[in-house]
Design an enzyme around this catalytic site. Structure first.
Site, PDB file in Angstrom:
ATOM      1  CG  HIS A 108      -1.913  -1.077   1.226  1.00  0.00           C
ATOM      2  ND1 HIS A 108      -3.138  -0.959   0.636  1.00  0.00           N
ATOM      3  CD2 HIS A 108      -1.853  -2.338   1.717  1.00  0.00           C
ATOM      4  CE1 HIS A 108      -3.810  -2.083   0.774  1.00  0.00           C
ATOM      5  NE2 HIS A 108      -3.042  -2.945   1.428  1.00  0.00           N
ATOM      6  CB  THR A 154      14.494  -6.058   1.078  1.00  0.00           C
ATOM      7  OG1 THR A 154      15.906  -6.159   1.279  1.00  0.00           O
ATOM      8  CG2 THR A 154      13.775  -6.277   2.408  1.00  0.00           C
ATOM      9  NE  ARG A 169      22.717  -6.968   5.527  1.00  0.00           N
ATOM     10  CZ  ARG A 169      22.016  -5.987   4.983  1.00  0.00           C
ATOM     11  NH1 ARG A 169      21.671  -6.044   3.732  1.00  0.00           N
ATOM     12  NH2 ARG A 169      21.636  -4.950   5.690  1.00  0.00           N
ATOM     13  CE  LYS A 172      27.535 -22.782   1.305  1.00  0.00           C
ATOM     14  NZ  LYS A 172      27.594 -24.047   2.027  1.00  0.00           N
TER      15      LYS A 172
END
Length: 184
Positions: A108, A154, A169, A172
């Site tokens: 939204h 993200t 994150r 490997k």
């Protein structure tokens, strides 16, 4: 990929009818014995030609705007899957999605909550999404990539990359030579 906006104030009568049909059909799927002909027929009714052979959902699951969801062959989607599909979600062949995973292709607007900001999500061939992971709008998960349990993704994940955490994150990179060659 381009972001596009859907104004929920402009939903048509036809759009409302489709949302009601989808919601009721998902309810029926979630309350029908899994792995039966009846359950498979209901999933086929919902997904039409947008689902591949050998693909299976484990109920319960919830989808919004399922007409924007495309699923390849031999995909497994664990229980409690949430697909917010307004921006488009593509899940390619041989993907494994664990339980309690959310894939969100829309969000939204912060100031006008009736505006949906939409960006497609793609989960490429052979990827594995761990339990309780969340994938946010606009993200591409690469071929044979792994998203660790409870991760919040993200940004794009490269082919063969393993990501964990919130925000996710890389930790490997897997040996791409150990996977089947790409169909591309």
């Amino acid at each position: 990929m381009e972001e596009f906006v859907v104004d929920m104030n402009e939903v048509t009568e036809e759009g409302i009818k489709e949302a009601v049909r989808e919601t009721q059909l998902i309810y029926r799927i979630n309350n029908t014995m899994p792995l039966t002909e009846e359950n498979s027929a209901l999933i086929k009714e919902l997904m039409e030609d947008r689902i591949g052979m050998g693909t299976r959902f484990t109920p319960p699951f919830n989808l919004v705007a399922s007409q924007n969801l495309r699923i390849g062959n031999n995909v497994y989607i664990g229980g409690n899957f949430l697909g917010m599909c307004r921006g488009g979600i593509t899940i390619e062949d041989n993907v494994m999605v664990a339980v309690n995973v959310s894939v969100l292709s829309n969000n939204h607007d912060l100031y006008n909550r009736n505006l949906l900001l939409c960006k497609p999500v793609t989960i490429k061939e052979g990827a594995w999404i761990g339990a309780n992971a969340t994938i946010l709008p606009g993200v591409t998960i690469g071929r044979y990539a792994v998203v660790g349990a409870a991760s919040v993704v993200t940004h794009d994940v490269a082919d063969y990359e393993v990501v964990v955490g919130s925000p996710a994150r890389p930790i490997k990179t897997l040996d791409g030579e150990r996977f089947p060659p790409s169909k591309e």
